[in-house]
Design a protein around this motif. Structure first.
Motif, PDB file in Angstrom:
ATOM      1  N   ILE A  40       2.982   2.931 -14.113  1.00 49.48           N
ATOM      2  CA  ILE A  40       1.731   3.289 -14.776  1.00 49.48           C
ATOM      3  C   ILE A  40       0.820   3.958 -13.757  1.00 49.48           C
ATOM      4  O   ILE A  40       0.600   3.439 -12.661  1.00 49.48           O
ATOM      5  N   THR A  41       0.308   5.122 -14.099  1.00 52.99           N
ATOM      6  CA  THR A  41      -0.479   5.930 -13.175  1.00 52.99           C
ATOM      7  C   THR A  41      -1.606   6.584 -13.974  1.00 52.99           C
ATOM      8  O   THR A  41      -2.078   5.992 -14.955  1.00 52.99           O
ATOM      9  N   THR A  42      -2.041   7.760 -13.591  1.00 53.20           N
ATOM     10  CA  THR A  42      -3.067   8.469 -14.354  1.00 53.20           C
ATOM     11  C   THR A  42      -2.629   9.907 -14.587  1.00 53.20           C
ATOM     12  O   THR A  42      -1.845  10.477 -13.817  1.00 53.20           O
ATOM     13  N   TYR A  43      -3.153  10.493 -15.665  1.00 47.70           N
ATOM     14  CA  TYR A  43      -2.884  11.895 -15.991  1.00 47.70           C
ATOM     15  C   TYR A  43      -4.070  12.413 -16.788  1.00 47.70           C
ATOM     16  O   TYR A  43      -4.495  11.776 -17.765  1.00 47.70           O
ATOM     17  N   ALA A  44      -4.618  13.537 -16.380  1.00 45.14           N
ATOM     18  CA  ALA A  44      -5.779  14.150 -17.043  1.00 45.14           C
ATOM     19  C   ALA A  44      -6.905  13.135 -17.236  1.00 45.14           C
ATOM     20  O   ALA A  44      -7.585  13.123 -18.267  1.00 45.14           O
ATOM     21  N   GLY A  45      -7.067  12.243 -16.236  1.00 48.23           N
ATOM     22  CA  GLY A  45      -8.161  11.285 -16.258  1.00 48.23           C
ATOM     23  C   GLY A  45      -7.919  10.051 -17.105  1.00 48.23           C
ATOM     24  O   GLY A  45      -8.862   9.285 -17.346  1.00 48.23           O
ATOM     25  N   ARG A  46      -6.682   9.826 -17.536  1.00 44.90           N
ATOM     26  CA  ARG A  46      -6.383   8.670 -18.391  1.00 44.90           C
ATOM     27  C   ARG A  46      -5.221   7.862 -17.822  1.00 44.90           C
ATOM     28  O   ARG A  46      -4.352   8.409 -17.139  1.00 44.90           O
ATOM     29  N   ASP A  47      -5.205   6.564 -18.130  1.00 47.55           N
ATOM     30  CA  ASP A  47      -4.042   5.749 -17.785  1.00 47.55           C
ATOM     31  C   ASP A  47      -2.818   6.351 -18.441  1.00 47.55           C
ATOM     32  O   ASP A  47      -2.866   6.759 -19.614  1.00 47.55           O
ATOM     33  N   THR A  67      -2.604  15.004 -25.099  1.00 46.54           N
ATOM     34  CA  THR A  67      -2.642  16.167 -24.212  1.00 46.54           C
ATOM     35  C   THR A  67      -1.301  16.886 -24.159  1.00 46.54           C
ATOM     36  O   THR A  67      -0.250  16.271 -23.983  1.00 46.54           O
ATOM     37  N   VAL A  68      -1.319  18.198 -24.310  1.00 49.89           N
ATOM     38  CA  VAL A  68      -0.139  19.048 -24.141  1.00 49.89           C
ATOM     39  C   VAL A  68      -0.339  19.898 -22.897  1.00 49.89           C
ATOM     40  O   VAL A  68      -1.403  20.491 -22.706  1.00 49.89           O
ATOM     41  N   GLU A  69       0.691  19.933 -22.041  1.00 44.08           N
ATOM     42  CA  GLU A  69       0.612  20.674 -20.789  1.00 44.08           C
ATOM     43  C   GLU A  69       1.329  22.020 -20.905  1.00 44.08           C
ATOM     44  O   GLU A  69       2.447  22.089 -21.403  1.00 44.08           O
ATOM     45  N   ILE A  70       0.663  23.071 -20.445  1.00 46.29           N
ATOM     46  CA  ILE A  70       1.232  24.413 -20.410  1.00 46.29           C
ATOM     47  C   ILE A  70       1.166  24.917 -18.973  1.00 46.29           C
ATOM     48  O   ILE A  70       0.114  24.840 -18.333  1.00 46.29           O
ATOM     49  N   THR A  71       2.283  25.399 -18.463  1.00 45.61           N
ATOM     50  CA  THR A  71       2.356  25.901 -17.091  1.00 45.61           C
ATOM     51  C   THR A  71       2.567  27.408 -17.129  1.00 45.61           C
ATOM     52  O   THR A  71       3.490  27.881 -17.808  1.00 45.61           O
ATOM     53  N   VAL A  72       1.715  28.149 -16.435  1.00 40.66           N
ATOM     54  CA  VAL A  72       1.737  29.610 -16.549  1.00 40.66           C
ATOM     55  C   VAL A  72       1.595  30.269 -15.181  1.00 40.66           C
ATOM     56  O   VAL A  72       1.088  29.678 -14.223  1.00 40.66           O
ATOM     57  N   ARG A  73       2.015  31.515 -15.121  1.00 36.46           N
ATOM     58  CA  ARG A  73       1.906  32.287 -13.883  1.00 36.46           C
ATOM     59  C   ARG A  73       0.469  32.752 -13.638  1.00 36.46           C
ATOM     60  O   ARG A  73       0.019  32.815 -12.501  1.00 36.46           O
ATOM     61  N   TYR A  74      -0.239  33.088 -14.715  1.00 32.63           N
ATOM     62  CA  TYR A  74      -1.616  33.585 -14.593  1.00 32.63           C
ATOM     63  C   TYR A  74      -2.534  32.702 -15.432  1.00 32.63           C
ATOM     64  O   TYR A  74      -2.604  32.831 -16.659  1.00 32.63           O
ATOM     65  N   LEU A  75      -3.246  31.806 -14.758  1.00 33.44           N
ATOM     66  CA  LEU A  75      -4.040  30.773 -15.423  1.00 33.44           C
ATOM     67  C   LEU A  75      -5.020  31.346 -16.435  1.00 33.44           C
ATOM     68  O   LEU A  75      -5.096  30.891 -17.579  1.00 33.44           O
ATOM     69  N   GLN A  76      -5.799  32.354 -16.011  1.00 35.45           N
ATOM     70  CA  GLN A  76      -6.899  32.812 -16.849  1.00 35.45           C
ATOM     71  C   GLN A  76      -6.432  33.490 -18.137  1.00 35.45           C
ATOM     72  O   GLN A  76      -7.175  33.539 -19.115  1.00 35.45           O
ATOM     73  N   ARG A  77      -5.222  34.017 -18.163  1.00 39.73           N
ATOM     74  CA  ARG A  77      -4.740  34.648 -19.393  1.00 39.73           C
ATOM     75  C   ARG A  77      -4.696  33.639 -20.543  1.00 39.73           C
ATOM     76  O   ARG A  77      -5.106  33.945 -21.669  1.00 39.73           O
ATOM     77  N   THR A  78      -4.199  32.444 -20.256  1.00 42.92           N
ATOM     78  CA  THR A  78      -4.109  31.430 -21.309  1.00 42.92           C
ATOM     79  C   THR A  78      -5.438  30.723 -21.520  1.00 42.92           C
ATOM     80  O   THR A  78      -5.835  30.444 -22.658  1.00 42.92           O
ATOM     81  N   LEU A 108       2.938   8.888 -22.019  1.00 43.77           N
ATOM     82  CA  LEU A 108       2.137   8.034 -22.892  1.00 43.77           C
ATOM     83  C   LEU A 108       0.747   7.895 -22.288  1.00 43.77           C
ATOM     84  O   LEU A 108       0.600   7.671 -21.079  1.00 43.77           O
ATOM     85  N   LEU A 109      -0.283   8.025 -23.124  1.00 41.39           N
ATOM     86  CA  LEU A 109      -1.669   8.017 -22.668  1.00 41.39           C
ATOM     87  C   LEU A 109      -2.454   6.897 -23.348  1.00 41.39           C
ATOM     88  O   LEU A 109      -2.374   6.722 -24.571  1.00 41.39           O
ATOM     89  N   ASN A 110      -3.211   6.161 -22.577  1.00 45.93           N
ATOM     90  CA  ASN A 110      -4.048   5.091 -23.095  1.00 45.93           C
ATOM     91  C   ASN A 110      -5.223   5.688 -23.870  1.00 45.93           C
ATOM     92  O   ASN A 110      -6.066   6.379 -23.300  1.00 45.93           O
ATOM     93  N   HIS A 111      -5.278   5.391 -25.182  1.00 48.09           N
ATOM     94  CA  HIS A 111      -6.364   5.910 -26.026  1.00 48.09           C
ATOM     95  C   HIS A 111      -7.549   4.945 -26.092  1.00 48.09           C
ATOM     96  O   HIS A 111      -8.528   5.205 -26.797  1.00 48.09           O
ATOM     97  N   HIS A 112      -7.440   3.821 -25.397  1.00 49.27           N
ATOM     98  CA  HIS A 112      -8.548   2.869 -25.257  1.00 49.27           C
ATOM     99  C   HIS A 112      -9.118   2.391 -26.585  1.00 49.27           C
ATOM    100  O   HIS A 112     -10.320   2.120 -26.690  1.00 49.27           O
TER     101      HIS A 112
END
Length: 313
Positions: free
Chosen positions: A108-115, A160-171, A129-133
């Motif tokens: 158990i760790t953190t991701y995007a500011g959540r457990d 949360t859905v993660e998207i990984t891209v070559r050019y951040l600002q485009r997305t 899995l994200l803790n919805h508190h």
């Protein structure tokens, strides 16, 4: 035009429908709400898992592709799916369950500011899995009782859905300027955006990564669908997308919902989909997912299609 109200569904590739069905129904405790086929290639299953009715925002969908090779991870891809659980105790429950079921997982760790508890399915699809508190979820999400998961620990729906891209600002610019997402945090290499401010069920993390594009295969994510209220809104979005210079499929009738598809300038495939009519258009709630359902235009080919598909049970 109404604001986008979160994620609608997310679609992946699987090599084997039976093993996929076993993992998502027996291990994760989701309901198989629709057993149908890829409408563009009806020789392959299209399987939907979610809550009681497969409500928008709870749906994980898979195209079965027996020839799918392994995924070669890289950039310009949707790279992780967040699933909400009610509490920190739920994360502890799932950690023990994953240990028992030999599911690859983290501490158990953190991701995007959540457990958070990271894990992968049997094909390497990356999820967390994200803790919805105990916070409220959309009113149309309904828990399904037909599994062995204690009610207080069941998966609620997509986070949360993660998207990984070559050019951040485009997305980031697409989500912010075209779709009206709120930027929660932003740095040189990462941004967190929400379709409804303060709500994780419409949250997207965009990460920048140089290198070759991902080569899709089993366990890769094909597209993310965003939730649109009505066909009229979808038509307006179609016009707006085209005005911004993107190629769109135009509105496509998927029988269970209306959709359109387009790629952003990093090559990420987005779908926009309406809430209705939903999966009960051809099944009673109690019968969802039990038999092969086909849209009317494929019904005359039922015998041919059923002869090709391998039984899931």
């Amino acid at each position: 035009m109404n604001k986008l109200s979160g994620h609608h569904h997310i679609s992946m590739l699987t090599k084997n429908g039976k093993r996929n069905n076993d993992f998502y129904t027996k291990i994760l405790g989701l309901r198989r709400v629709k057993k149908t086929v890829n409408q563009d290639s009806p020789s392959m299953y299209h399987l939907f898992y979610g809550d009681l009715t497969g409500a928008a925002g709870t749906e994980l969908t898979f195209f079965e592709m027996p020839v799918a090779g392994r995924t070669v991870r890289g950039t310009n891809a949707i790279t992780r799916i967040g699933l909400l659980v009610p509490s920190y105790a739920s994360l502890q429950y799932w950690k023990e369950r994953f240990q028992q079921e030999e599911v690859k997982h983290s501490d158990i760790t953190t991701y995007a500011g959540r457990d958070a508890l990271f894990f992968e399915d049997h094909e390497g699809l990356r999820m967390v899995l994200l803790n919805h508190h105990g916070h409220e979820v959309p009113a149309h999400w309904q828990s399904w009782d037909g599994n062995e998961i204690p009610e207080e620990h069941r998966i609620l729906g997509m986070g949360t859905v993660e998207i990984t891209v070559r050019y951040l600002q485009r997305t980031v610019n697409l989500l912010k300027n075209l779709f009206g997402y709120t930027v929660v945090t932003e740095s040189e290499k990462e941004a967190v955006l929400q379709s409804i401010a303060g709500e994780v069920f419409g949250e997207i993390v965009v990460k920048e990564l140089e290198g070759p594009s991902e080569k899709p295969g089993r366990g890769s994510i094909h597209h993310l669908a965003l939730r649109v209220a009505s066909v009229e809104d979808l038509q307006e979005w179609d016009a707006k997308i085209k005005e911004q210079g993107f190629d769109s499929t135009g509105v496509v009738d998927r029988y269970y919902f209306q959709s359109l598809y387009f790629r952003d300038r990093n090559g990420i495939l987005f779908e926009m989909a309406t809430d209705g009519p939903g999966f009960t258009v051809d099944s009673a709630v109690e019968d969802l997912g039990k038999k092969l359902d086909l849209p009317p235009f494929l019904e005359e080919k039922r015998a041919e299609i059923e002869a090709i598909l391998e039984p899931l049970e």
